[in-house]
Write an enzyme that holds these catalytic residues in place. Sequence first.
Site, PDB file in Angstrom:
ATOM      1  CE  LYS A  24      -1.972   1.699   4.239  1.00 22.38           C
ATOM      2  NZ  LYS A  24      -1.287   3.533   4.533  1.00 22.38           N
ATOM      3  CG  ASN A  25       1.835   2.225   3.920  1.00 19.31           C
ATOM      4  OD1 ASN A  25       0.720   2.987   3.022  1.00 19.31           O
ATOM      5  ND2 ASN A  25       2.296   2.427   4.473  1.00 19.31           N
ATOM      6  CB  CYS A 119      -4.900  10.611  11.404  1.00 23.16           C
ATOM      7  SG  CYS A 119      -3.073  10.013  11.700  1.00 23.16           S
ATOM      8  NE  ARG A 124       0.399  10.392   9.782  1.00 25.56           N
ATOM      9  CZ  ARG A 124       0.321   9.135   9.189  1.00 25.56           C
ATOM     10  NH1 ARG A 124      -1.362   9.170   9.461  1.00 25.56           N
ATOM     11  NH2 ARG A 124       1.145   9.199   8.516  1.00 25.56           N
ATOM     12  CG  ASP A 310       3.024   1.576   9.711  1.00 22.76           C
ATOM     13  OD1 ASP A 310       2.750   2.377   9.998  1.00 22.76           O
ATOM     14  OD2 ASP A 310       3.624   1.811   8.038  1.00 22.76           O
ATOM     15  NE  ARG A 402      -7.161   4.951   5.236  1.00 16.65           N
ATOM     16  CZ  ARG A 402      -6.866   6.527   5.948  1.00 16.65           C
ATOM     17  NH1 ARG A 402      -7.012   6.528   6.485  1.00 16.65           N
ATOM     18  NH2 ARG A 402      -6.025   6.695   5.326  1.00 16.65           N
TER      19      ARG A 402
HETATM   20  N1  EPU Z   1       7.263  14.215  10.852  1.00 21.35           N
HETATM   21  C1  EPU Z   1       7.700  15.722  10.798  1.00 21.35           C
HETATM   22  N2  EPU Z   1       7.391  16.774  10.061  1.00 21.35           N
HETATM   23  C2  EPU Z   1       6.935  15.796   8.388  1.00 21.35           C
HETATM   24  C3  EPU Z   1       6.850  14.578   8.735  1.00 21.35           C
HETATM   25  C4  EPU Z   1       7.061  13.745   9.692  1.00 21.35           C
HETATM   26  O1  EPU Z   1       7.799  15.842  12.237  1.00 21.35           O
HETATM   27  O2  EPU Z   1       6.596  17.260   8.179  1.00 21.35           O
HETATM   28  C5  EPU Z   1       7.065  12.891  11.084  1.00 21.35           C
HETATM   29  C6  EPU Z   1       6.058  12.826  11.805  1.00 21.35           C
HETATM   30  O3  EPU Z   1       4.650  13.258  12.851  1.00 21.35           O
HETATM   31  C7  EPU Z   1       6.704  11.152  12.413  1.00 21.35           C
HETATM   32  C8  EPU Z   1       7.617  11.175  11.419  1.00 21.35           C
HETATM   33  O4  EPU Z   1       8.539  12.643  11.131  1.00 21.35           O
HETATM   34  O5  EPU Z   1       7.243  11.091  13.257  1.00 21.35           O
HETATM   35  C9  EPU Z   1       7.648  10.323  10.242  1.00 21.35           C
HETATM   36  O6  EPU Z   1       6.362  10.447   9.484  1.00 21.35           O
HETATM   37  P1  EPU Z   1       6.591  10.066   8.109  1.00 21.35           P
HETATM   38  O7  EPU Z   1       6.099  11.298   7.206  1.00 21.35           O
HETATM   39  O8  EPU Z   1       7.651   9.387   7.914  1.00 21.35           O
HETATM   40  O9  EPU Z   1       4.863   9.376   7.978  1.00 21.35           O
HETATM   41  P2  EPU Z   1       4.527   8.888   6.695  1.00 21.35           P
HETATM   42  O10 EPU Z   1       5.772   9.290   4.794  1.00 21.35           O
HETATM   43  O11 EPU Z   1       3.432  10.236   6.975  1.00 21.35           O
HETATM   44  C10 EPU Z   1       4.822   7.017   6.297  1.00 21.35           C
HETATM   45  C11 EPU Z   1       3.159   5.850   5.963  1.00 21.35           C
HETATM   46  C12 EPU Z   1       2.747   4.811   7.607  1.00 21.35           C
HETATM   47  C13 EPU Z   1       4.000   5.107   8.789  1.00 21.35           C
HETATM   48  C14 EPU Z   1       4.518   5.880   8.596  1.00 21.35           C
HETATM   49  C15 EPU Z   1       5.948   6.153   9.474  1.00 21.35           C
HETATM   50  C16 EPU Z   1       2.244   6.307   4.110  1.00 21.35           C
HETATM   51  C17 EPU Z   1       1.482   6.024   3.390  1.00 21.35           C
HETATM   52  N3  EPU Z   1       2.119   6.278   5.313  1.00 21.35           N
HETATM   53  O12 EPU Z   1       3.507   7.839   6.505  1.00 21.35           O
HETATM   54  O13 EPU Z   1       1.789   4.428   7.399  1.00 21.35           O
HETATM   55  O14 EPU Z   1       3.870   4.260   9.844  1.00 21.35           O
HETATM   56  O15 EPU Z   1       5.156   6.215   7.274  1.00 21.35           O
HETATM   57  O16 EPU Z   1       7.005   5.091   9.020  1.00 21.35           O
HETATM   58  O17 EPU Z   1       3.453   6.024   3.030  1.00 21.35           O
HETATM   59  C18 EPU Z   1       0.340   2.880   7.789  1.00 21.35           C
HETATM   60  O18 EPU Z   1       0.103   2.160   6.537  1.00 21.35           O
HETATM   61  O19 EPU Z   1      -1.085   2.431   8.529  1.00 21.35           O
HETATM   62  C19 EPU Z   1       0.945   4.195   8.134  1.00 21.35           C
HETATM   63  C20 EPU Z   1       0.107   5.088   8.771  1.00 21.35           C
END
Ligand code: EPU
Length: 432
Positions: A24-25, A119, A124, A310, A402
């Site tokens: 998915k991701n 969320c 986030r 995750d 999802r």
């Molecule tokens: N963060 C920041 N600033 C940003 C972005 C992120 O401080 O601009 C922080 C977040 O708050 C968090 C950390 O950085 O503490 C990591 O967040 P990341 O940006 O890596 O998460 P994401 O890219 O939004 C993806 C996955 C999530 C998974 C996270 C961490 C997708 C669609 N989602 O989210 O997946 O938990 O990486 O590995 O790729 C799930 O599949 O259930 C899911 C939530």
Amino acid sequence: MGLEKFVIEGGRPLKGEVTVSGSKNAALPILAATILAEGPCDIGGVPVLRDVDVLARILGELGVKIERGATGRVAAQVVSEDKSFAPYELVSMMRASFCVLGPLLAKRGYAKVSLPGGCAIGDRPVDLHLKGLRALGADIKIEHGYVIAKADKLRGTNIYLGGPSGSSVLGTGNVMMAAVLAEGTTIIEHAACEPEVVDLANFLIAMGASIDGAGSHRIKIRGVRRLEGCEYNVIPDRIEAATFLMAAAATGGEVIVRNIEPTHLEAVIDKFREAGLGFNRNCKTVAMSGKVRPKEVELTTLPYPGFPTDLQAPMMALMALGQGATVFTDLIYPERLHHVAELKRMGARVIRVNNTCVVIGVDKLQGAPVMASDLRAGAALVIAALCAEGETHLRRIYHIDRGYENFEGRLLSLGAKIRREPDEAPEKPPVV
Ligand code: EPU
């Protein structure tokens, strides 16, 4: 369609074989990247999930025609570049849709994309995405909950993308998708190393992008003038694969998980080993035999190659029936612990202090009415319910839809007793 719930009768060890779907991701940002293509893209291994459907709707609004073919293939082609607007109603349904921002900006020079908001797993923020795009020369304003980004030309530069919790997966993806069409060379320092980032980079390379170092903390991107359509296959879903392995171990079953990439799960497999679980790892399969109760371990979630956030909740469900006391700390999403209260309702013993939980293994769990707060919390509760004595009614399973393709169908094929029913109980406002 009304709300649905799972009714699960526990106590049946899972037995058999299951094939993992495409990630998915990885699939979500790859689909967003089709905005960049001049020609048609043919993508295999796209899982049939609610999140993919939501992104397909958003891409449709943005002029990308998405058609599902047979067995997980998706055809994507840009048919119009008139609209670069992603509304709140759709973006708020799925945060990953924020990664249309980078490709829209790079290809069309303009994007108006709703800020996704927080969320159930935390605030986030998207500051790192915006920092990276600004560094490439984009003019970015936030107005009335929307990001409005403009750039006549993006220019390659050095960008440091480290945040308070380490790297950002979608942040790295968003900036990478913008940098591929920028003039000159971009270096992303403190890039996320997740396999999903590598998969996106490989998709962009298949389209004609020049990217080195994906999978390391330093990604080098030389901008090109145009990207073509391409044929590509998405990697297997490492989180789904590990969820099935954990379910097999928790129920004391014997399951072979196929279409798995074990090298994407080193941290998880290492914990399985430490916990004394009986598994057998091969090139594209892992067989789990849940003959022993897992021994206590200490576990901290970290960016890849660390233990993934995750899998914190599914692993907690497994260790709820383990021996001794397992300590969980989530450093990525410190608030991602809503499943704790639900697991406790099923008889788990968990002591929580801030983002650390001590799970003291019990001999049995009991079925109960419980509620999924997010996708992975939902998976954890399914695992707990499969082990529990009696019946569990798991509500809000739209979270599970999802991210796990035909979850109950595949669990049924492994011998689980699980069915989907309309959820007649009224949704109540939260009790405060
Ligand atoms: N963060 C920041 N600033 C940003 C972005 C992120 O401080 O601009 C922080 C977040 O708050 C968090 C950390 O950085 O503490 C990591 O967040 P990341 O940006 O890596 O998460 P994401 O890219 O939004 C993806 C996955 C999530 C998974 C996270 C961490 C997708 C669609 N989602 O989210 O997946 O938990 O990486 O590995 O790729 C799930 O599949 O259930 C899911 C939530």
